[in-house]
Motif scaffolding. Structure first.
Motif, PDB file in Angstrom:
ATOM      1  N   THR A 108     -41.773   3.472  15.716  1.00  0.00           N
ATOM      2  CA  THR A 108     -40.989   4.590  16.235  1.00  0.00           C
ATOM      3  C   THR A 108     -41.180   5.810  15.343  1.00  0.00           C
ATOM      4  N   HIS A 156     -33.434   6.660  14.084  1.00  0.00           N
ATOM      5  CA  HIS A 156     -32.571   6.657  15.266  1.00  0.00           C
ATOM      6  C   HIS A 156     -33.241   5.909  16.416  1.00  0.00           C
ATOM      7  N   GLU A 157     -34.531   6.171  16.614  1.00  0.00           N
ATOM      8  CA  GLU A 157     -35.260   5.474  17.669  1.00  0.00           C
ATOM      9  C   GLU A 157     -35.348   3.978  17.369  1.00  0.00           C
ATOM     10  N   ARG A 158     -35.559   3.638  16.099  1.00  0.00           N
ATOM     11  CA  ARG A 158     -35.624   2.230  15.710  1.00  0.00           C
ATOM     12  C   ARG A 158     -34.326   1.519  16.075  1.00  0.00           C
ATOM     13  N   LEU A 170     -33.788   1.120  19.879  1.00  0.00           N
ATOM     14  CA  LEU A 170     -34.667   0.125  20.490  1.00  0.00           C
ATOM     15  C   LEU A 170     -34.231  -1.290  20.111  1.00  0.00           C
TER      16      LEU A 170
END
Length: 187
Positions: free
Chosen positions: A84, A88-90, A93
């Motif tokens: 990622t 935040h994306e990690r 997901l």
């Protein structure tokens, strides 16, 4: 319940029990037909739990931010590895993949990731179990802090009851499988 997110340290800790129990948790997940989603690294407790799941024939999904690929040494032998752009994306997901969350001992990153999904449970964004594997009484001071926050009127007792806490991986996973949480109204 199909997939469990495990938050844990990229370090091994000072006591060998942390690595031993991280491996044991990986084995218990596979014994219970559960897949693992975790931070995607080869090192520390993170690597230990992932390797144990793979050695037992289970599925492992790693999620690592670009910036940490070389710091935490991305694990390229996983069933799936997602890279990622941001933390935040990690976290988003991992939460999307997971049907439940476990924190093994770790540092501030482990706590931050676990507290975010725990807060989401308090606010009713999900109804997934949030658990602490209390190896070597690692999380006992945190549980005492919850008692203090309750005493001081900042946390409802029912919120602490949302935490599944055990010191044995088998018991913890059994409780996650039986979890029947519900949204608690703030007022």
């Amino acid at each position: 319940m199909k997939t469990i997110a495990v938050y844990c340290g990229s370090s091994t800790g000072v006591d060998p029990i942390y690595m031993k129990e991280a491996k044991r948790l990986g084995e218990v997940l596979v014994e219970n037909g559960l897949d693992l989603v975790y931070g995607g690294a080869t090192v520390g407790c993170m690597g230990a739990v992932a390797d144990a799941v793979m050695e037992a024939g289970g599925k492992v999904i790693g999620v690592i931010p670009e910036k940490l690929q070389n710091v935490e040494l991305a694990h390229h032998q996983l069933t799936e590895l997602h890279v990622t752009k941001t933390m935040h994306e990690r976290k988003a997901l991992m939460a999307e993949y997971a049907d439940g969350f476990i924190a093994l001992p770790g540092g501030s990153g482990t706590l931050e990731e676990w507290f975010e999904v725990f807060t989401w449970a308090q606010l009713g964004y999900h109804n997934k179990p949030c658990a602490l594997l209390n190896i070597n009484k690692y999380y006992s001071p945190l549980l005492s802090l919850f008692d203090h926050m309750i005493e001081q009127g900042f946390v409802k007792p029912a919120y602490k009851d949302l935490i599944v806490c055990e010191n044995d991986p088998n018991e913890l996973v059994n409780q996650l499988k039986e979890y029947q949480g519900e949204y608690i109204h703030k007022w």
